[in-house]
Structure formats: structure tokens, C-alpha cells
Design a protein around this motif. Sequence first.
Motif, short mmCIF file in Angstrom:
data_model
loop_
_atom_site.label_atom_id
_atom_site.label_comp_id
_atom_site.label_asym_id
_atom_site.label_seq_id
_atom_site.Cartn_x
_atom_site.Cartn_y
_atom_site.Cartn_z
N LEU A 40 4.11 7.61 3.02
CA LEU A 40 3.39 8.83 3.38
C LEU A 40 4.36 9.99 3.60
O LEU A 40 4.05 11.14 3.31
N ALA A 41 5.54 9.68 4.11
CA ALA A 41 6.48 10.74 4.47
C ALA A 41 7.05 11.46 3.25
O ALA A 41 7.35 12.65 3.32
N ARG A 64 12.80 -2.23 1.58
CA ARG A 64 13.31 -2.97 2.75
C ARG A 64 12.23 -3.13 3.79
O ARG A 64 12.32 -3.98 4.65
N LEU A 65 11.24 -2.24 3.75
CA LEU A 65 10.23 -2.22 4.80
C LEU A 65 9.07 -3.12 4.47
O LEU A 65 8.73 -3.32 3.32
N ALA A 123 3.84 1.44 4.11
CA ALA A 123 2.78 2.41 3.87
C ALA A 123 3.09 3.74 4.56
O ALA A 123 2.94 4.81 3.96
N LEU A 124 3.54 3.67 5.81
CA LEU A 124 3.81 4.90 6.55
C LEU A 124 5.00 5.66 5.96
O LEU A 124 4.99 6.88 5.87
N ALA A 125 6.02 4.90 5.55
CA ALA A 125 7.19 5.57 4.97
C ALA A 125 6.79 6.27 3.67
O ALA A 125 7.22 7.39 3.41
N PRO A 139 15.22 2.06 -1.54
CA PRO A 139 15.40 1.88 -0.09
C PRO A 139 14.12 1.44 0.62
O PRO A 139 14.18 0.72 1.61
N THR A 140 12.95 1.88 0.12
CA THR A 140 11.73 1.68 0.90
C THR A 140 11.25 0.23 0.85
O THR A 140 10.52 -0.21 1.73
N PHE A 180 0.93 5.21 0.36
CA PHE A 180 0.21 6.42 0.74
C PHE A 180 0.89 7.63 0.14
O PHE A 180 0.62 8.74 0.54
N VAL A 238 0.83 -1.20 0.00
CA VAL A 238 0.00 0.00 0.00
C VAL A 238 0.87 1.25 0.00
O VAL A 238 1.69 1.44 0.88
N VAL A 240 2.97 -2.38 7.01
CA VAL A 240 2.56 -1.08 7.50
C VAL A 240 3.68 -0.06 7.44
O VAL A 240 3.46 1.11 7.14
N TYR A 241 4.90 -0.50 7.74
CA TYR A 241 6.01 0.43 7.72
C TYR A 241 6.22 0.99 6.32
O TYR A 241 6.55 2.15 6.14
#
Lengths: 320, 588
Positions: free
Chosen positions: B121-122, B110-111, B117-119, B107-108, B62, B60, B114-115
Motif C-alpha cells: 500500500l505504501a 521478506r514480509l 499487503a500493508l507495505a 525486498p517486499t 494493495f 495480497v 498482512v505486512y
Amino acid sequence: MSELAIVAESVLQALSAGLLIGCIYGLMCLGLSLIFGIMRVINFAQGEFLMLGMYFAFYAMAAFGALGILGPLVGPFVAALLAAPALFVFGYLLHLLLVRRVTGVRAVGTEGEGHYAQLILTLGISLIVANGSLVAFGSFPQVVKTPLSSTAWELGPLYGDFVLVFVNQARAWSSLVSIAAAIGLVLFMSRSALGKSLLAAADNPEAAIYMGIDVDRAHRIAFAIGTAVTAVAGGLVATYYPFQPYVGIEFVIIMYAGVVLGGIGSVSGAFLGGLSIGLVQQLSTLVLPIQLQNAAIFVMFLLVVMFRPHGLFGRSAERT
Amino acid sequence: MGDRQSLNRSLTAIGVFVVVYVLVVLLIDNSYYRLMLTLVPIWATLGLAWNLFSGYSGLVSFGHASFFGLGAYTATLLQIHFDVTFWFGIPCGMLVGGLAGLVIGWPTFRLQGVYFALAMLAYPLAFLYLFEWLGYQEVSLPMKRENAAYYMQFDDQRAYIALTLGLMTTAMLISLFVEHSRFGLSLVAIKQNELAAEGVGIDTKRWKLLAIVLSGTIAAAAGGLYAKVLLVVTPPTVFGMITSAQALIVTLFGGVGTFWGPVIGAGFLIPLAEILHGEFGHILPGIQGVTFGIAIVIVIMLAPEGVFWKVRDRFRLGEGKAEPAPGFTAAELAPPPDRAVTSGQTVLDVGGVSKRFGGLLALNQVTFQVKAGEILGIIGPNGAGKTTLFNVLNGYYPPSEGGVRFLEQDLLGLKPNRVCRLGIGRTFQIVRAFPRLNVLQNVVVGAFVRAENDRAARRMAEAAVARVGLGGSRLKQAGGLTTKELRLMELARAIAPRPTLLLLDEPLAGLGHEEVEELFPILQRLRAEGITIVIIEHTMQAMVRLVDRMVVLDHGMVIAQGAPAAVTRDPAVIEAYLGKKWAAHAQN
């Protein structure tokens, strides 16, 4: 004044501001840590809970002003604390009507343990609350007025005649209230029977059922407490930070960063996590333009989730 | 699946849809409704971009506003500062969007969950502050009096509708072809079970990167056109939360994982929100956001799959007809000639492998060899380290010490998908199926590793399904299979790419006595066809009849190896299984 003294002064200034703001961030992180850290509910609307706390404090203050009960010195903090019962009810109902359908025992075994549905549901809630608040409260930035916002204690001079540190009184009192509230909450959760049963139900719903705990009710209460705690922090922020209905999104990242940094599942860790975020935010102003201080937090958040997903203080609870 | 028929049906449907849209445009000459008809395809395109990545892969995002906003700002700033036309500016924006996909995705990824999705968002929020700081709070596009068309500026609103409709149709076609290719099926496999996808040889990171780059490119194109249509760009409108949310909401509302979803969602929600805003906007300023919020809450409560799937499930007219299963030649069943092995050759050489988890020594100096053409049993009580051993052989864990060689190739540091590519197939103790795909599709995913094209993959999958005797259930959904069928399906998935070596992790677990009897001849036939097999079991009985050789593990150490008859009489083995007392008994 020497170069060194100027640098020392701005570092100390940022450090003190970071510690004070960090305590308030710590309190809001505590609220999220109950919901996300322990219950593992991804709540996107946590920022909106904070925003509602701000408006509650704002209108409560206006009401006090009209009644003339409490002075402008104590009033804002009482108003912030009063946000707790109000938002407790809000969180309780929200969980009862919507959130419980995608969380708790029901979510075990569904795709991603229901996280996907939670993210989307709470995104919807956050959109409704933020935009609904725009209708209700208008878009004009507000602030809870107190003379403390514009008064400061002077510390120093610390070095000869130089190095003065100004401590904003509104922030100072807010951070003291935050610390007190945080200690109260941690004691409640770890000492009282209700607190312990909430922790148990949140941590492992299936096991708690077999211990005779009404898990649904426990979840509702834990969710409501998490909502209330963050709202109190919102009321405290409102004394020094102008806000409008869309302010929540700025804080939601701060809260997640704090909770992850403190180690998911650790309540006291969340407070320390929030404290660290406050320090980073204020210290970043030493090297970055002020408009980018939130961008600095986002970058920090990314670094934390990528390199320290178990937090700085947390132990590695799960093996991936 | 790549059925030509359904592809053609979808193409026709898209054609009809475009014609109807054009007719509607020709009928309407109210400029307000025309603006709406311009905006619907833009948001549908952003939704399609989101769906292409998040809908198919299940990660997901965001943060699709990042790509949208970069596309909008790139084209706008190019015109403002360098007088570059949007005809060139939008493609530049797409390049930036695609590149951003790469830079963000790398890089993202790696997550997890939920992490991620939140990353995501940033990123757009960081962009928002960055662009405000750079002084681009509000950038307006100037009117061009001369050469208007050169600057993509038209008097007739319908020209913009043609542009946005064209972009949306392109995005639909791209989605359609992705859905019908190995790209789409790999993404779906990743969504359903990333570990299993990696285990059957799908390079998960590569496909995810490709998806986010393609998605970012399309989202940037939508952003560029959005800037041109509105003539003004501000950070909150293109990088704001509501923009990312809209991408996700139109898709979820319409239906995830199908290109119709975003189109249905945007076609319904955008006009609704606009009309409400037009009617009540002056008294209820946040009405659009509230509308989207309510829409998404209702969808997640009542139809979490979205409108498209809900409607389709209701009017479902029976599954596709089963085509007769094709026949196969012997050459199609044997391992590929480039990996042919001679009987007795060492296929796998495990040398002194140890694995530590913190203080726990799960594997301790494990050494053994696997010869071509044999069935080797690895047995041991629960917790002996059998599955850990497979996970090391397979590349899920790196060994703490020692090494593994496969046909003289060192496996150290290879990811599971690489190990699979070399010719090592694997099944799991707990079956890792892709539950929403049918049996054949599950197996096709496994065949991609060795297949030159999608058609070959399908044929290899058909062959594998026939070999394990699942031909009759080829089109059943994996979610509805019995334990035995699931085991067989996983076996078929592992043998589809025609591996040299097959690692089976407790294939008998959960099977009844008779079902075990049915499985044995299949495994023996696979061996006869040239596949070397290593099988894990904890029940000694069944194994004695199946395997040529045994390796016994206990507490992470090899305590015995050799022919079954000798191993079962070994006192150390009896002790490990039954305890000291019985070991003494057995001696007498």
C-alpha cells in the motif's frame, strides 16, 4: 546570527513540533493498537474513523458556536473528546453488524486467521465511509477554528539573543490532551476489571472463553474503544490540520507504522511508536521538501516492517 | 491441470466472448456507452494483472496502482517531453512496470501476510506524493492534427475499444497459459502452503518475482492505454487508493484465481459505477467509491470466492472422468542414473551439528551417518530434538555449529528447495498438503524439481501415486482425504522427483495399528527400489521391526546408535524412555 544558531533553531523547532504532533499520533496509534496490535484485526478503515472524528469535532464546534456555550479556546478540545462516545457507538455497531463475522474465534483456523477477509472487508468499509462522507460533508477542506492555531509561545532566546523556538498553542494543548487520554486509557486497560477482561479476550479468544468471558461482547467493546480513541486523536488533529473526506489514507499508514514500530501487542509501545513517527515526519522537513514528508513516513514504514518487524521497543514475541 | 481438453475449451470460450463483445460494440453507437466499453477492458486488464500475482500466489497486493500509474506516466511523459508515440511509449511503460515489479518485489517478499499487503500500500502513495512534488499534478495529452494514427489518436472511438479489448484478450490468454503450466501450479502451491512448496523443491522467491514482474508489466500496459483514452493523467487517478482497490475489487467480485474473475467483475461493476455516477454524480459525488465499497462488502459476506466460483459450484456437472492409470517401467521408478549410489556408500554425513534457540540447546553435537540402501530410524522421546534435526538437514534452519554433507556436497546455507533439488525428499509431522488441489496435482508439484517439462512431471507424479497405492484416489481433493491417504500422498509427493534420500517425519503418527501394517511394505519396497530412508518416530515398538539401524536422541544428544536389538537393551535408552527406576528393573 551565526550559521550554527540558524541550524540549531530549525532543529529545535522541528524537534518541538515533532514531539507535539507525535503525542497526537501516539494517541491515534493507541486506538489502532487495541484493534490490530492486540485483537489482531486488520482494520483498513482506521483512517476513516480518524476522519469521522475530525468532522464530528468540526460540527460539534459549529453547534457550540451557535449555542455560545463554550469559548473558542476550550471548545475544540471538548468537541474532540465528545467524538469518543459518538464513535464508540459507531465502532460498536460496525463490529456487531460486519466485523465480527471475520474476526475473533470464528477466524481461528481459517486462511491466514481471517486476515485476508478482514483486509478486504475493512477496505470496503473504508471506501463506503470515505466516499459517503464526500456526499455528506463535501470535498472542501475544513479546519476546526480556534485562535490557538495562530498563536504561539516563544521559548528563548536560548543562546544569547538568538535561537527562538515557537510552540504552536493548538498543537501544545492537543498534545497535552492526548497524553492525558493515553494515560487514562492505559490505566483503564491495565487496572480495571473490564479492561483486563478485554485484554484477555482480545489476546487469546479461545482461552478467554474458558475463563468465562463473553468474548464476542469483549471484542465489540475493545473495537469500539479503539475506534473512539482514534477519533479523539482525529478531533485534535483537526485543530491544526485542514482535512477532507479522503484524509484517512494519509494517516492509516502513520498509524500502522507507529503500532509496528512500538511492537505489536504493546499498548504503551504504540504511543511511543506514534511519537517516533511524529518526530521523523517533522525532522524530515529539515532535509526534504515539505511535499515529501508523507513519502518519508512511507519509506520509514517500509524500513520498519522489513528490518524491525517486532518494533523498536517490543520484544520478539513470536518466532517466525 | 494441464489437460489439453480443458485448455481448448477455455480458448473456445475466450473466442466466443470476444466475438460477442465485438457484436455489442457494433450495435451501440452512443458515445457514452462506447466509453464504458473502452474502460471495462482496461480495468479488467488491471484486475487480470492483480489476479496473476495476488490471485494465484495468495500474496495480497494493495499497491497495483504503482504499476498502473508508472505505465500511464511513462507513456504520457515520453510523448510530452520527447514527442514519442504511445505505440512506443506503452511498451516503454511496460518495461518500467516490470522493472518496478522486480524492485518492489525483491525486498517486499521478506514480509509475510498482512505486512506484505500493508507495505504494498505504501508504494503507490509514495509515488503519488513524488509525482506531485515533481510538478506533474495534471498532465494533458495534446491533440495531434497531423499523423494522428501515428500518435495513437483516432476519431472513431471503436479504435480505442479494439485496442483495449485486444489488451484484455492478451492478458486473458497469458493468464490461461499460466494457469495451465507449472508456473501457475507452483503459485497455487505457494498460496496454499509456502513452507511445503519450498520443501518439495519449488523456488518460491523466484516464482513470486516472476509473477510480480509479469503482473507489473500487464498493469503498466493498462495504465498506458488508460492515459491515452482519458487524455489526462493526475497522480490521484492513477496512483490513488481507489485504483489499487479497483484492481482487487473487480477480481474478488468476479472470482479469485481464474482469468474469468476480473472480466466478470469489471464487466458488471464498471458500468454500474459509471451509470450511477452519470445519474447521481452531481448530487452524490462519491457514488462510485460507495458502489465499489458495497460490492466488496457484499462479496466478502456472501460469496468470498467471487461470483464465478459460486456459479460454477452450483452448476457443477460431476468431476472429470478418471483416465486409466498408466503403467511404468522399472527404469522410471529408480533414482536417476546421475545420482545412483552403491550399496554401503555414505549418503549423508552429519558432523557435530548443534542448534541453539536463544538459551535452549535443541541439538548438541549430533553426529551420525546414513549408508546407501538402509532404513535408519531416529527415535527419542518427545522434545528430544528429532524434528529440529530434520529441519536442519533440510535447510529450514541453519545449524549453530557443525555441518551436513550429502554425497560429498556441503548442505550448509542451502535453502530447502535447493536441498530438495539435490535429491533429498521430505515429509512433515503434520501433513502439509495443498488442500484445494487433488492428489495428483499435489504430487505433480513435487515432481517439478526433476522434470524437464510439465508432461514429464505429470508422468512422474502418476508413477509416484501408483507406487504408494493411491491410484484409485488420484483425482480426489486433498482436503477430503483420510489421515492415511494424506500420509501416502505426502509420501508420493516426496518420492515423485525420485530422490536418493527420503526423510520421513513421524509418518506413523495418527495411524491405527492396521494402517501401520499397510505402510510398512510400501516403505520396504521403496528401499528395495533404491531409496535410502531416514525415519523419525517416538514409538520404539513399530520401529524395531522396520529399521536396520537406530539413532537414539535425548535432550538433543545422540545417546545410542546401532542395530535395534542392541539399542533397545541399552540402559541409557531405557532410562531416557522409562526413567531410572525402570532402567534398574530392565537390568535384572
